[in-house]
Scaffold this motif. Structure first.
Motif, PDB file in Angstrom:
ATOM      1  N   VAL A  81      49.184  65.155  32.389  1.00  0.00           N
ATOM      2  CA  VAL A  81      49.231  65.139  33.766  1.00  0.00           C
ATOM      3  C   VAL A  81      51.040  65.351  33.924  1.00  0.00           C
ATOM      4  CG1 VAL A  81      49.301  63.606  35.849  1.00  0.00           C
ATOM      5  CG2 VAL A  81      47.422  63.514  34.063  1.00  0.00           C
ATOM      6  N   ILE A  82      51.184  66.272  34.611  1.00  0.00           N
ATOM      7  CA  ILE A  82      52.704  66.377  35.043  1.00  0.00           C
ATOM      8  C   ILE A  82      52.980  66.218  36.565  1.00  0.00           C
ATOM      9  CG2 ILE A  82      54.494  68.117  34.940  1.00  0.00           C
ATOM     10  CD1 ILE A  82      52.900  69.667  32.968  1.00  0.00           C
ATOM     11  N   SER A  83      53.892  65.523  36.716  1.00  0.00           N
ATOM     12  CA  SER A  83      54.132  65.047  38.145  1.00  0.00           C
ATOM     13  C   SER A  83      55.716  64.656  38.483  1.00  0.00           C
ATOM     14  CB  SER A  83      53.155  63.778  38.662  1.00  0.00           C
ATOM     15  OG  SER A  83      53.521  62.675  37.834  1.00  0.00           O
ATOM     16  N   PHE A  84      56.028  64.361  39.887  1.00  0.00           N
ATOM     17  CA  PHE A  84      57.246  64.398  39.929  1.00  0.00           C
ATOM     18  C   PHE A  84      57.714  62.570  40.138  1.00  0.00           C
ATOM     19  CE2 PHE A  84      55.961  68.182  41.903  1.00  0.00           C
ATOM     20  CZ  PHE A  84      57.214  69.180  41.182  1.00  0.00           C
ATOM     21  N   GLY A  85      59.033  62.462  39.697  1.00  0.00           N
ATOM     22  CA  GLY A  85      59.304  61.199  39.489  1.00  0.00           C
ATOM     23  C   GLY A  85      60.669  60.678  38.831  1.00  0.00           C
ATOM     24  N   SER A  86      60.733  59.612  38.554  1.00  0.00           N
ATOM     25  CA  SER A  86      61.962  59.044  37.754  1.00  0.00           C
ATOM     26  C   SER A  86      61.688  58.893  36.221  1.00  0.00           C
ATOM     27  CB  SER A  86      62.689  58.020  38.150  1.00  0.00           C
ATOM     28  OG  SER A  86      63.854  57.664  37.653  1.00  0.00           O
TER      29      SER A  86
END
Length: 133
Positions: A81-86
């Motif tokens: 799973v690839i997502s945006f965040g820190s």
């Protein structure tokens, strides 16, 4: 292309000037109809899903369920799973039944340039694929 919100509005960054070839065979398409690109690596050896949302440190149950179901549907033992965040809030890798699911974060923290984020994400996906293949 990556967009980052700035005080004066949105700023556009070019990460790669054109499409990239997937090595070792694979495909990217919206297979499950949720509007996000789904990834199949190495003729079904592993699957992945890109989530266009900002995530926290804990797994979102629906993201995890979808990753495991998607991998199982392709008889794959590895899900991504690839997502945006820190990146300092990355989720742990989990094994659910026969499927190991890994989370890779595209870092959107202040002070991280789009180029640095892209390089780190590509490196993390390459390390995941090397371990999964």
């Amino acid at each position: 292309v990556w967009y980052r919100r700035r005080p004066g509005g949105w700023r556009r960054f070019i990460v790669e000037p054109g499409p990239l070839q997937i090595e070792a065979g694979g495909a990217a398409a919206d297979i499950d109809g949720d509007g996000d690109p789904d990834l199949v690596f190495g003729a079904g050896a592993a699957t992945g899903d890109v989530k266009y949302k900002i995530v926290g440190a804990d797994w979102d149950r629906s993201d995890l369920y979808q990753a495991v179901t998607f991998a199982t549907g392709f008889s794959a033992r590895h899900g991504l799973v690839i997502s945006f965040g820190s990146t300092d809030r990355s989720r742990p890798t989990l094994r659910i039944g026969e499927v190991t699911v890994t989370h890779v974060v595209w870092d959107i923290a202040d002070g991280v340039s789009p180029e640095q984020a892209a390089q780190a994400t590509v490196g993390a996906v390459a390390a995941w694929w090397a371990a999964a293949a």
